[in-house]
Structure formats: structure tokens, C-alpha cells
Design a protein around this motif. Sequence first.
Motif: not given
Length: 383
Positions: A188-201
Motif C-alpha cells: 500500500a503506497p502511503t497510509k494517506e490513500i485508500n488502497p481499495d480505491n483508485i487514487s488520482l492525484s
Amino acid sequence: MKKIAIIGGGISGLYIANLLKKNSNYKITVYEKNNSINLEKGYGIQLSVNSINLLNKIGFHNIKLEDKFHPDKVDFYSLKNKKKICDLNISAFNSTEVKYTTLQRFTLINFLKDSLPDSLINYNKKVTQINYETKNIEVNFENKTSIKCDYLIISDGTFSKTKSIIAKKEIKPKYFNSIALRATVDQAPTKEINPDNISLSLGSKLHTVIYPINKKGQFNFISILRKKLSASQLVDYSLFESRDFIESVLSDLSYQISPDIIKNLKNIKCFPVFVSSKIYHPTNKNTFLIGDAFFTFPPTFAQGASQSIELAYELYENLENQNNKFNQTRIKRTKMINFKSRFNYFVFHISNPLIAFIRNILMSYLVRNKKFIISYLGKIYKN
Ligand SMILES: Cc1cc2nc3c(=O)[nH]c(=O)nc-3n(C[C@H](O)[C@H](O)[C@H](O)COP(=O)(O)OP(=O)(O)OC[C@H]3O[C@@H](n4cnc5c(N)ncnc54)[C@H](O)[C@@H]3O)c2cc1C
């Protein structure tokens, strides 16, 4: 029996071969220029419900559950203030059997390849010439062999040489003034992002997407960043493989992306992004273009493979119904998705802080507006 030659063993060529193989009136062969199918282990691909629905017709639902992922949401983040902007419920278009899916490219391509008998794919077959003067279509390959066929399906990708051969003029894709940096992440890349979703920054002149590719905790990382390149740089493929170039792209990213993410990137690859500028309509007898050879979209709606699958299915149905007319609705649909992909690119890369602030407010409102979601996404996801 009708002989069908498929040029190129990528997603579109292999998918249409799987559909056509069911009809015993066809003798189909895939001609691939390389000595094997490119399985690209590790990297990911997103498939929206419009293509999952069509893939299920050839047994895609039987892929092991642990080898794919069904994210419910796209979480949008601002790279400037590291805060979440809003989230978009992409599972709104799911049904029990048909769900938005992310997976390794390998899993998809291997499934398409393994569903075909080995004898159906001929390797080391690079097309050099096509002759329409004979009763059938004659295709000549670089290794001095040739074949005759009744139908020719061209699926040799963005840089389709076969398209230029049939058009009798060079048709080149255009550089999209952007570089893609692709990598894999094993945790899981960082704890700020939800690993179950697609994170688009969203950042300034770049955006980054991280998504799970299976249920084993592996992720795909992709960043698209604006970069002007000279004509000589664009033809120098060794440039994109050089350590110096990759380091310079990583250094550009490090101004906006957290070091925790960058340090965990593995199997990093850089490549320039090319897109189609026009739809080419072949007038040659019984000849069809599908996939990126038909039209290459900017990668900002994750629709390239999904559209390749849709178009391949449409062509399959046309052949079955002996209806060979080029579909005007397909042209309209391609233009609509191209427009939206370009619009996304513009919105994702805004650099002016005030405009980015307004964008974030607008996005937070629009993702909750059902009418907007149905019009913006639904028109693409419901084919
Ligand atoms: C950065 C990036 C991210 C993407 N992410 C997504 C995503 O998340 N979701 C999505 O839907 N799409 C995505 N896409 C797009 C998607 O990958 C492509 O649209 C799709 O792979 C196209 O498949 P294809 O079969 O048309 O072409 P290709 O996969 O390029 O296959 C072409 C095949 O033809 C062969 N070939 C080439 N020339 C010849 C010749 N002369 N003779 C014989 N064979 C030949 C090649 O070796 C190759 O095997 C992305 C694209 C990019 C650039």
C-alpha cells in the motif's frame, strides 16, 4: 470457408480472434511481428463495465478472483496541499456479473492468448506489402512469405505500419507533449490513500494514478507529465530507457509527489505518449482497422483497451451479419471519448492555484450530481 487474417496480437487482435474462432465458417490466423506475445508482467490496466460486459462473453468472469480487483471509487487528491478533493463512485455502473475491474495487463493478455489454440498465432510475421489486385487479399511479410485472405483485420497498434501500407501514405500518430512513467508498487503506497480505491492525484502539469491490480497487495503507478521533446529525442528510443532520462523524470515528479511513494516504485519505465489526430476510414475491400490502429486516445479516460474491445465486438457482429458498413455511430463515439479524454487532461493538469481551487470546488459538486455523472461517464460506460 472465409479466411480472416488478423495483423497484430495485442488486446484488440486477440479479442476478435476469440470471438471469430467460435464460427466454424471462418479460418482465422493472427500474424504477430514479434516472436512472442508481449505479456508486460506487473503493469496494470483499468477496464470499465462496457468492456467487461464484452469480455465476459468469452469467459473473462472465470479469471480467478484474487487476480483482479473491483475498486468502488476514484479518490481525487490535490498534490499541492496533499488533501483529498472528493471521490467518484464508479461502482454505480456495476451489476452482479459486470464490475469496473483493475488487473495486471499480463492477466488480461494471457487470458486472451490462452483461450486460443497455439496454432492460430503465427509469429515473426511483419507485414511489408498488401496486394488488392488479386481475387483475394494478398499479404506479404518481411520474411518473404505471403498469405491470401478474404478479410483483413488490422490491429497493429498506435504506430500501425499496415494502416500506412493500405492508405499508400504515411499516417503517423502525434506526440501528445507528455511522458508516461509507469511502475509497480508492492505494498500500500502511503497510509494517506485508500488502497481499495483508485487514487488520482492532480498536480501542476502532471497527474498520477495508483490502483490495486489484484488482491495480493500489488499496485500500478502511472504518472503523465507534460514534457516538450524535440523531433530527434522522439525517435531516439534508447533515450527513454536511459537511467539519466528516467532519473530526470523522477526528479520532476519529486517536486510534487511524496518521497514515500517514489522510493517504493519498481520496474520503472518511461515512454512518450502518442495519440491519433484523425480517424482513418479504409476504402480497401474487406479491410478493417480496430484498436489503437483505428484510433489512439489520450490515456486520461483509461478507455484505450475498453474501446479496442468494443470496436472488435462491433466488427465481429458486422461480419456475422454480413453487414460491412463502417459505423457512423462509432465515429461519433470515438470523437466524444477523444474530446472527454482531452478535457480530463486539461482539468487534471491545471497549474494556476486559483483556477485549481475553483476546479476542486466544482469537482466536489459534480461528483455528487447524478445527472452529470450519467452524462459524463454513463455515456461511455453503458455501450
Ligand atoms: C500510459 C498508458 C496507460 C493506459 N492505460 C489504460 C487503461 O488503464 N485502460 C485502458 O482501457 N486502456 C489503457 N491504455 C490504452 C491501451 O493500452 C491500448 O489502447 C491497447 O493496448 C491497444 O491494444 P491494441 O491491440 O490495439 O494494440 P497493441 O497492444 O499495441 O498491439 C499491437 C500488436 O501488433 C503487433 N504489430 C505491430 N506492428 C506489426 C506489424 N507490422 N505486423 C504484425 N504485427 C505487428 C505488435 O507487436 C503488438 O503485439 C493505456 C495506454 C497508455 C499509453
